[in-house]
Design a protein around this motif. Structure first.
Motif, PDB file in Angstrom:
ATOM      1  N   GLY A   1      -1.960   5.877   0.469  1.00 53.85           N
ATOM      2  CA  GLY A   1      -3.073   4.966   0.718  1.00 53.85           C
ATOM      3  C   GLY A   1      -3.962   4.767  -0.482  1.00 53.85           C
TER       4      GLY A   1
ATOM      5  N   LEU B   1       0.858  -1.184   0.000  1.00 55.37           N
ATOM      6  CA  LEU B   1       0.000   0.000   0.000  1.00 55.37           C
ATOM      7  C   LEU B   1       0.889   1.226   0.000  1.00 55.37           C
ATOM      8  CD1 LEU B   1      -2.939   1.104   0.350  1.00 55.37           C
ATOM      9  CD2 LEU B   1      -2.491   1.112   2.809  1.00 55.37           C
TER      10      LEU B   1
ATOM     11  N   SER C   1      -5.149  -2.689   3.551  1.00 55.29           N
ATOM     12  CA  SER C   1      -5.733  -1.405   3.909  1.00 55.29           C
ATOM     13  C   SER C   1      -5.038  -0.869   5.148  1.00 55.29           C
ATOM     14  CB  SER C   1      -7.245  -1.540   4.143  1.00 55.29           C
ATOM     15  OG  SER C   1      -7.496  -2.417   5.221  1.00 55.29           O
ATOM     16  N   ARG C   2      -5.367   0.378   5.469  1.00 59.31           N
ATOM     17  CA  ARG C   2      -4.685   1.036   6.585  1.00 59.31           C
ATOM     18  C   ARG C   2      -5.687   1.908   7.329  1.00 59.31           C
ATOM     19  NH1 ARG C   2      -0.615   4.828   4.085  1.00 59.31           N
ATOM     20  NH2 ARG C   2      -2.142   6.453   4.541  1.00 59.31           N
ATOM     21  N   ASP C   3      -5.616   1.898   8.635  1.00 56.37           N
ATOM     22  CA  ASP C   3      -6.426   2.779   9.480  1.00 56.37           C
ATOM     23  C   ASP C   3      -5.460   3.726  10.178  1.00 56.37           C
ATOM     24  OD1 ASP C   3      -7.869   3.996  11.546  1.00 56.37           O
ATOM     25  OD2 ASP C   3      -9.202   2.287  11.757  1.00 56.37           O
TER      26      ASP C   3
ATOM     27  N   TYR D   1      -3.975  -3.672   7.671  1.00 54.61           N
ATOM     28  CA  TYR D   1      -4.725  -4.917   7.620  1.00 54.61           C
ATOM     29  C   TYR D   1      -4.467  -5.657   6.311  1.00 54.61           C
ATOM     30  CZ  TYR D   1      -7.362  -2.505  11.255  1.00 54.61           C
ATOM     31  OH  TYR D   1      -7.718  -1.836  12.392  1.00 54.61           O
TER      32      TYR D   1
ATOM     33  N   THR E   1      -6.857  -8.106   0.229  1.00 56.53           N
ATOM     34  CA  THR E   1      -6.969  -6.657   0.205  1.00 56.53           C
ATOM     35  C   THR E   1      -6.162  -6.061   1.341  1.00 56.53           C
ATOM     36  OG1 THR E   1      -9.217  -6.800  -0.705  1.00 56.53           O
ATOM     37  CG2 THR E   1      -8.544  -4.700   0.249  1.00 56.53           C
TER      38      THR E   1
ATOM     39  N   THR F   1      -2.512   0.291  -4.479  1.00 58.87           N
ATOM     40  CA  THR F   1      -2.230  -1.032  -3.945  1.00 58.87           C
ATOM     41  C   THR F   1      -1.567  -1.899  -5.017  1.00 58.87           C
ATOM     42  OG1 THR F   1      -4.445  -1.788  -4.554  1.00 58.87           O
ATOM     43  CG2 THR F   1      -4.144  -0.979  -2.295  1.00 58.87           C
TER      44      THR F   1
END
Length: 123
Positions: free
Chosen positions: A55, A51, A71-73, A80, A69, A58
């Motif tokens: 953000g 990623l 992803s990022r928080d 994740y 998949t 990908t």
């Protein structure tokens, strides 16, 4: 000391799903590319997902594209990896990484690594 901590691994049946998490108290993920790699017994560590810093971009190898998949928080500073439609060949130790690689698929270009979490796909 830089620490990335993975969690969420386990045993799952073929076709099932898992979500891996990677958290850090020392690396701010929004400042780096983040990647997931995996290593099966007797094999090289291979690229699974990446990623971009923004953000918005990908990257996946063909072997997991459409199933995994990343992803990022940013509020939780957590990355994740959602893994769906798992296959027997997805069995491996999964590692989280962060860095500023020139090529996101090259593991040697990532600076920070976690200790890994085991994912076992078995019936």
């Amino acid at each position: 000391q830089v620490q990335l901590v993975e969690s969420g691994g386990g045993l799952v049946q073929p076709g099932g799903s898992l979500r891996l998490s990677c958290a850090s108290s020392t690396v701010t993920f929004s400042n780096y590319y983040v990647g997931w790699f995996r290593q099966a017994p007797g094999k090289e560590r291979e690229f699974v997902a990446a990623l971009s810093v923004s953000g918005l971009s990908t990257h996946y190898p063909d072997s997991v594209k459409g199933r995994f998949t990343i992803s990022r928080d940013d509020a939780k500073n957590t990355v994740y990896l959602q893994m769906n439609s798992l296959k027997l060949e997805d069995t491996a130790v999964y590692y989280c990484s962060a860095g500023r690689p020139r090529n996101v698929r090259y593991r040697d270009e990532y600076s920070y690594w976690g200790q890994g979490t085991q994912v076992t796909v078995s019936s």
